[in-house]
Write a protein that holds these residues in place. Structure first.
Motif, PDB file in Angstrom:
ATOM      1  N   GLU A   1     -29.083  -4.662 -51.031  1.00 30.90           N
ATOM      2  CA  GLU A   1     -30.472  -4.501 -51.456  1.00 30.90           C
ATOM      3  C   GLU A   1     -31.381  -5.629 -50.974  1.00 30.90           C
ATOM      4  O   GLU A   1     -32.565  -5.395 -50.717  1.00 30.90           O
ATOM      5  CB  GLU A   1     -30.553  -4.390 -52.979  1.00 30.90           C
ATOM      6  CG  GLU A   1     -29.891  -3.145 -53.533  1.00 30.90           C
ATOM      7  CD  GLU A   1     -30.133  -2.977 -55.023  1.00 30.90           C
ATOM      8  OE1 GLU A   1     -30.875  -3.808 -55.605  1.00 30.90           O
ATOM      9  OE2 GLU A   1     -29.575  -2.026 -55.610  1.00 30.90           O
ATOM     10  N   VAL A   2     -30.842  -6.843 -50.878  1.00 29.03           N
ATOM     11  CA  VAL A   2     -31.661  -7.987 -50.459  1.00 29.03           C
ATOM     12  C   VAL A   2     -31.488  -8.284 -48.982  1.00 29.03           C
ATOM     13  O   VAL A   2     -32.450  -8.512 -48.250  1.00 29.03           O
ATOM     14  CB  VAL A   2     -31.327  -9.243 -51.296  1.00 29.03           C
ATOM     15  CG1 VAL A   2     -32.158 -10.431 -50.828  1.00 29.03           C
ATOM     16  CG2 VAL A   2     -31.575  -8.972 -52.775  1.00 29.03           C
TER      17      VAL A   2
ATOM     18  N   ALA B   1     -31.173 -10.102 -63.235  1.00 32.35           N
ATOM     19  CA  ALA B   1     -31.457  -9.342 -62.016  1.00 32.35           C
ATOM     20  C   ALA B   1     -32.519  -8.279 -62.259  1.00 32.35           C
ATOM     21  O   ALA B   1     -33.400  -8.045 -61.427  1.00 32.35           O
ATOM     22  CB  ALA B   1     -30.177  -8.694 -61.495  1.00 32.35           C
ATOM     23  N   HIS B   2     -32.440  -7.627 -63.446  1.00 30.92           N
ATOM     24  CA  HIS B   2     -33.409  -6.579 -63.764  1.00 30.92           C
ATOM     25  C   HIS B   2     -34.790  -7.166 -64.063  1.00 30.92           C
ATOM     26  O   HIS B   2     -35.813  -6.627 -63.638  1.00 30.92           O
ATOM     27  CB  HIS B   2     -32.920  -5.778 -64.968  1.00 30.92           C
ATOM     28  CG  HIS B   2     -33.861  -4.702 -65.409  1.00 30.92           C
ATOM     29  ND1 HIS B   2     -34.028  -3.530 -64.697  1.00 30.92           N
ATOM     30  CD2 HIS B   2     -34.705  -4.622 -66.479  1.00 30.92           C
ATOM     31  CE1 HIS B   2     -34.925  -2.779 -65.303  1.00 30.92           C
ATOM     32  NE2 HIS B   2     -35.353  -3.412 -66.390  1.00 30.92           N
TER      33      HIS B   2
ATOM     34  N   ASN C   1     -35.050 -10.932 -60.200  1.00 30.60           N
ATOM     35  CA  ASN C   1     -34.471 -10.316 -58.997  1.00 30.60           C
ATOM     36  C   ASN C   1     -33.047 -10.810 -58.814  1.00 30.60           C
ATOM     37  O   ASN C   1     -32.620 -11.774 -59.439  1.00 30.60           O
ATOM     38  CB  ASN C   1     -35.316 -10.613 -57.746  1.00 30.60           C
ATOM     39  CG  ASN C   1     -35.478 -12.103 -57.506  1.00 30.60           C
ATOM     40  OD1 ASN C   1     -34.509 -12.823 -57.284  1.00 30.60           O
ATOM     41  ND2 ASN C   1     -36.729 -12.581 -57.546  1.00 30.60           N
TER      42      ASN C   1
ATOM     43  N   SER D   1     -31.619 -12.286 -56.298  1.00 32.42           N
ATOM     44  CA  SER D   1     -31.471 -13.607 -55.695  1.00 32.42           C
ATOM     45  C   SER D   1     -31.476 -14.706 -56.757  1.00 32.42           C
ATOM     46  O   SER D   1     -30.760 -15.710 -56.648  1.00 32.42           O
ATOM     47  CB  SER D   1     -32.594 -13.865 -54.690  1.00 32.42           C
ATOM     48  OG  SER D   1     -32.507 -12.972 -53.597  1.00 32.42           O
TER      49      SER D   1
END
Length: 390
Positions: free
Chosen positions: A239-240, A358-359, A362, A364
């Protein structure tokens, strides 16, 4: 060669090559059984037609049950001894894995997985207690190599399962074969496990205190590292970093291999560097790996970062267990139980808490937060070594 140490309740216990190999096998067997169950999860999901959230709650039965029953393992060791607890747990786990291959509904799985987690938790504590005593009596570094055998068991089981599954073998048949392998190894090596019992005058379960609490918190951070890589590295890469979904598992695979290799070399490494440099230096190297994963976008450089994470964290937890022999505030079985239970919160709660991060922010940030925790771990570890006057 037998080495005898006349020390308190350990005075009648001797440790030689048979006892050392038995302690290694005690780590191999649970790893082998866990990796027998893991490939069955997609089958269970499809057969019971479970949604991802329901499956997640079902799998949580293992972790919660293990976490609840770990504190009771000290009482089991005191009453029955390491040998009987490990043998009982290593016998029940593969039998339950066979059962897990053919249960009819979600409720039967919930009960079986809760029982599986309880047995796994008690086995985890007792095998670590056995390992700490073996290393203590042998008078040389052994714990890193023993922890490596958990990973070897996982790799061996996953590989054998894949080979048998590719030949269209029935899942229940595969689980039964794996069970037979575990029971055969247990029959050969189980007799050489230590019949160590905590003295009756000592509390089987004691509230963690002193330096044991600190070691438990540090173990929690280290287990959180493994959970972060296992659960979130694939999400970060796809995703990143915008990598292909086929590469999602490469980060965890590279990390696992690097950690296994370093643990196989770990006892000599710790002996060469010393426990303090291994923990503090390993924490810094691991933190650097997490930081590099965030800032680097090249596949090969990301692979290097995951290698750093695996190499850095490999021997930290084994050293924490080794340090328990220096503390005087708690009986050894109670201290091992406390550190294992506190450390396991990193496995149970860590990935979920990182998921909220994360939710809310993000993915990272998850890796940046873990890097920060590792720097904090290095600082706290410095205090621990000063406290123990290492």
């Amino acid at each position: 060669m037998q080495i005898n140490k006349p020390e308190n309740t350990l005075q009648n216990i001797s440790v030689g090559s048979k006892e050392i190999n038995a302690a290694r096998v005690a780590f191999f067997l649970p790893g082998f059984v866990i990796s027998t169950w893991a490939p069955m999860i997609p089958m269970v999901k499809a057969r019971l037609n479970l949604e991802a959230d329901v499956l997640g709650l079902l799998l949580l039965c293992i972790g919660i049950s293990a976490f609840i029953f770990m504190p009771l393992a000290g009482a089991l060791v005191q009453r029955f001894g390491c040998k009987k607890v490990v043998i009982t747990g290593a016998t029940l786990m593969p039998l339950i894995s066979v059962l897990l291959s053919c249960l009819p509904n979600i409720w039967s799985y919930a009960i079986a997985l809760a029982f599986f987690g309880a047995v796994m938790g008690a086995t985890d504590v007792s095998m670590n207690t056995n390992a700490v005593i073996v290393e203590r009596l042998a008078g040389r570094r052994l714990l890193s190599g023993m922890h490596a055998f958990w990973s070897i068991g996982c790799f061996a089981s996953a590989g054998l399962f894949s080979v048998l599954a590719s030949s269209s073998s029935n899942v229940t048949l595969i689980a039964t074969l794996h069970c037979a392998i575990v029971l055969a190894l247990l029959a050969v090596f189980g007799r050489h496990l230590l019949d160590y019992k905590s003295p009756g005058s000592e509390k089987a379960f004691a509230i963690p205190r002193g330096i044991v609490i600190v070691l438990g918190i540090l173990a929690c951070i280290s287990f959180l590292v493994e959970g972060a890589v296992m659960d979130w590295s694939g999400v970060l890469l796809t995703e990143v970093k915008n990598m292909d979904i086929a590469l999602a598992g490469t980060g965890y695979a590279i990390f696992s291999v690097a950690m296994l290799i370093m643990r196989l070399l770990g006892d000599k490494t710790v002996q060469f560097l010393g426990e303090q440099k291994t923990v503090i230096g390993g924490s810094i190297v691991t933190a650097a790996g997490f930081a590099l994963v965030v800032v680097l976008d090249n596949l090969y450089l990301n692979a290097f970062a995951f290698i750093l994470i695996g190499l850095g964290c490999a021997n930290i937890v084994p050293v924490f267990y080794s340090l328990l022999k220096y503390q005087k505030g708690m009986p050894i079985s109670a201290a091992v139980t406390s550190v294992t239970s506190l450390g396991y919160t990193g496995v149970i709660l860590g990935p979920a808490l990182l998921g909220f991060v994360a939710h809310g922010i993000n993915i990272s940030t998850v890796f940046e937060l873990v890097a920060l925790l590792l720097v904090i771990e290095a600082g706290i570890a410095k205090y621990v070594f000063c406290k123990l006057k290492m």
